[in-house]
Write an enzyme that holds these catalytic residues in place. Structure first.
Site, PDB file in Angstrom:
ATOM      1  N   ASP A  95     -30.135 -21.052 -13.903  1.00  0.00           N
ATOM      2  CA  ASP A  95     -31.275 -19.997 -14.170  1.00  0.00           C
ATOM      3  C   ASP A  95     -31.558 -18.806 -13.066  1.00  0.00           C
ATOM      4  OD1 ASP A  95     -33.796 -19.474 -15.601  1.00  0.00           O
ATOM      5  OD2 ASP A  95     -34.617 -20.107 -13.680  1.00  0.00           O
TER       6      ASP A  95
ATOM      7  N   GLU B  76     -13.807 -31.347  -8.071  1.00  0.00           N
ATOM      8  CA  GLU B  76     -13.639 -32.576  -7.669  1.00  0.00           C
ATOM      9  C   GLU B  76     -13.696 -33.714  -9.147  1.00  0.00           C
ATOM     10  OE1 GLU B  76     -16.234 -33.866  -4.923  1.00  0.00           O
ATOM     11  OE2 GLU B  76     -15.955 -32.002  -3.510  1.00  0.00           O
TER      12      GLU B  76
END
Length: 573
Positions: free
Chosen positions: A218, A279
């Site tokens: 956002d 990751e």
């Protein structure tokens, strides 16, 4: 450069990239409080979402994006977050979220959640601690606290105005001021503070560890403010007696960038987040809500080591206009190609008037800030016809597409909401001059003959009324009268999604058709085996020979002509 220059016959733009799921995904936005109410209290919830996952799987979308469901006082419908690591009781529990996520994954649906990093709620523990702490404290440094101007600090630190209207600064008891680019209950975080960086990465990991597939960011362009927080002499408008800056979505590329938007420092933040996502297995993704122009600057957010997607608001703003739309398509695909990213396409979301309503206005390119009873009322039938054609045009494009809940039903804006039921802070902060976003957030209809059109279920006390009232006309758009009915908006969208997937249109490229041009009111291009023709003019146009694969309406094609305000996919020979 004219639209015809951009879409010259034979010019090819777009093209496939890698193999990540998000590159060609069709992502369905769920506004949780308005999607499905599973406990009968009048507000949508996670249990309701879980119950509707078979519907979404049957429709043929690839992923869902959930607007905020975190603990929040709901001053701005959940975009004022008090706890980033828990579910608001209005929507359920963390266990309900885990159940929903597992069920979605079992059905082959990815799940994206909203992240709100520009500001917190004023009821967040950090902000409560900041108010209790003295000036210059560690607690205050997490936010944008400043001394005021004037002899006694009685004036705000600068002239910035809130996007929701009114001053962007609020004074606290000890005389300091805090910045809130949106509502007073949404204090901006200080992204110059390393503690803020660490906290938000921790939040990312919390949800990644639970298994989410990505995040919608956002106000992605708003985190970093210009050094010194200088006054901004840019565009301002008067909303009643309230000064309000036209939001950046209405700025042009020639205007200066506000000192609180699109600052270079945001990109280091997203590079660090990219490393975190890398990751985790499964091609996790970030999509930016960034109202940034020109397109070249927008695509800075999706360079190889930053986010994976950015919302294409230029396409949304183009409206029902062949020249504007074709220019937007070419510019978007060109700039996306320059950074090796897919483009995205969107026509409606929870912050804009629904496209079926906008397309029915006298000027179908305008983007009003809400529509109320005293405003121009749309031609609902015309808007729906154009809206169907717009969806078909969007889904023929390469890249990723976003559907807002109800788009697949052709749902219009509720334009006759009484002011007494409105809840959007933009309505109140502009003293009603801006109607706000409530009209596009009305709960969607599932059953034509049920209370609340099936949005609510019955609990021990019966069924509560939906949190926003629905218009009677929603009965015509209800899912149960559209699913399985030939010619319905739902079945058109379902068919288009199936063809899009089977023909790999999301990984294709487009070539503009030589027989039609934007200045004639026509958007026409090929993508793989499909020729898309959208007639945005006032007269029928000739179609080439070929098999109609999907049409925007049952009467869209008459003989060998395409009717006005219609679109068609033709199998190319």
């Amino acid at each position: 450069m004219t639209a015809s220059d951009l879409s010259a016959p034979g010019r090819t733009v777009g093209g496939g990239h890698g193999t990540a799921w998000w590159e060609d995904a069709v992502i369905y936005q769920i506004y949780p409080r308005s999607f499905a109410d599973g406990n009968g209290d009048g507000m949508g919830d996670l249990h309701g979402i879980t119950g509707k996952l078979p519907y979404l799987q049957n429709l043929g979308v690839n992923a869902v994006w959930l607007s905020p469901f975190y603990v929040s006082p709901q001053a701005d419908a959940g975009y004022d977050v008090a706890d980033y690591r828990d579910v608001d009781p209005r929507f359920g529990t963390l266990a309900d979220f885990d159940t929903m996520l597992a069920e979605a994954h079992q059905r082959g649906l990815k799940v994206i959640v909203d992240l709100v990093p520009n500001h917190t709620s004023d009821e967040h523990e950090w902000f409560k601690a900041a108010l209790a702490a003295p000036k210059g404290s560690r607690e205050r440094d997490r936010y944008m606290f400043r001394d005021g101007r004037g002899e006694n600090g009685e004036l705000p630190p600068n002239n910035w105005q809130s996007i929701f209207g009114g001053n962007a600064w609020t004074r606290v008891a000890d005389g300091q001021w805090y910045l809130h680019l949106f509502d007073t209950k949404q204090p901006d975080l200080n992204w110059e503070n390393p503690e803020v960086h660490d906290e938000m990465i921790s939040v990312l990991r919390f949800w990644l560890d639970r298994g989410v597939d990505g995040f919608r960011i956002d106000v992605a362009h708003g985190l970093v403010k210009a050094e010194g927080l200088p006054d901004w002499a840019g565009r301002e408008s008067m909303v009643g007696d309230v000064k309000n800056p036209d939001a950046l979505e209405e700025a042009t590329a020639t205007e200066p960038t506000p000192p609180y938007f699109d600052q270079p420092g945001v990109h280091a933040i997203y590079r660090s987040w990219n490393r975190v996502l890398s990751e985790y297995p499964g091609d996790r993704m970030l999509v930016a809500e960034a109202w940034v122009e020109p397109a070249e600057r927008l695509f800075h957010y999706v360079r190889a080591d930053e986010m994976q997607q950015a919302f294409n608001f230029d396409f949304l703003r183009a409206g029902w206009d062949a020249g504007r739309l074709s220019a937007s398509i070419v510019e978007s695909l060109t700039q996306a190609g320059n950074v090796g990213a897919p483009s995205t396409w969107v026509l409606s979301n929870h912050d804009t008037v629904r496209h079926t309503t906008r397309f029915g206005l006298q000027d179908p390119t305008q983007l009003p800030k809400g529509v109320g009873p005293l405003d121009e009322q749309p031609d609902e039938a015309l808007g729906l016809r154009r809206g169907r054609a717009g969806i078909l045009t969007m889904l023929a494009l390469p890249g990723s597409a976003y559907l807002y809940q109800g788009d697949e039903l052709g749902l219009p804006e509720h334009t006759l909401l009484d002011d007494a039921v409105r809840q959007d802070p933009a309505f109140f902060r502009t003293e009603g001059v801006e109607r706000g976003r409530d009209g596009c957030r009305v709960p969607i209809p599932w059953k034509a003959d049920a209370p609340g059109f099936g949005f609510t279920t019955t609990n021990d006390d019966g069924a509560a009324a939906p949190w926003l009232p629905q218009p009677a006309s929603f009965a015509e758009y209800a899912a149960d009268v559209q699913v399985g009915r030939p010619g319905s908006v739902h079945e058109m969208v379902k068919s288009a999604l199936s063809e899009r997937s089977g023909r790999l249109l999301g990984r294709g490229s487009i070539e503009w058709a030589p027989e039609h041009r934007p200045e004639d009111g026509v958007v026409a291009f090929t993508n793989g085996s499909i020729l898309l023709v959208a007639n945005m003019g006032e007269a029928p146009i000739e179609l080439p020979a070929g098999v109609v694969v999907v049409a925007s309406a049952e009467d869209a094609v008459a003989g060998q002509t395409l009717q006005p305000d219609s679109a068609v996919w033709i199998e190319r020979h």
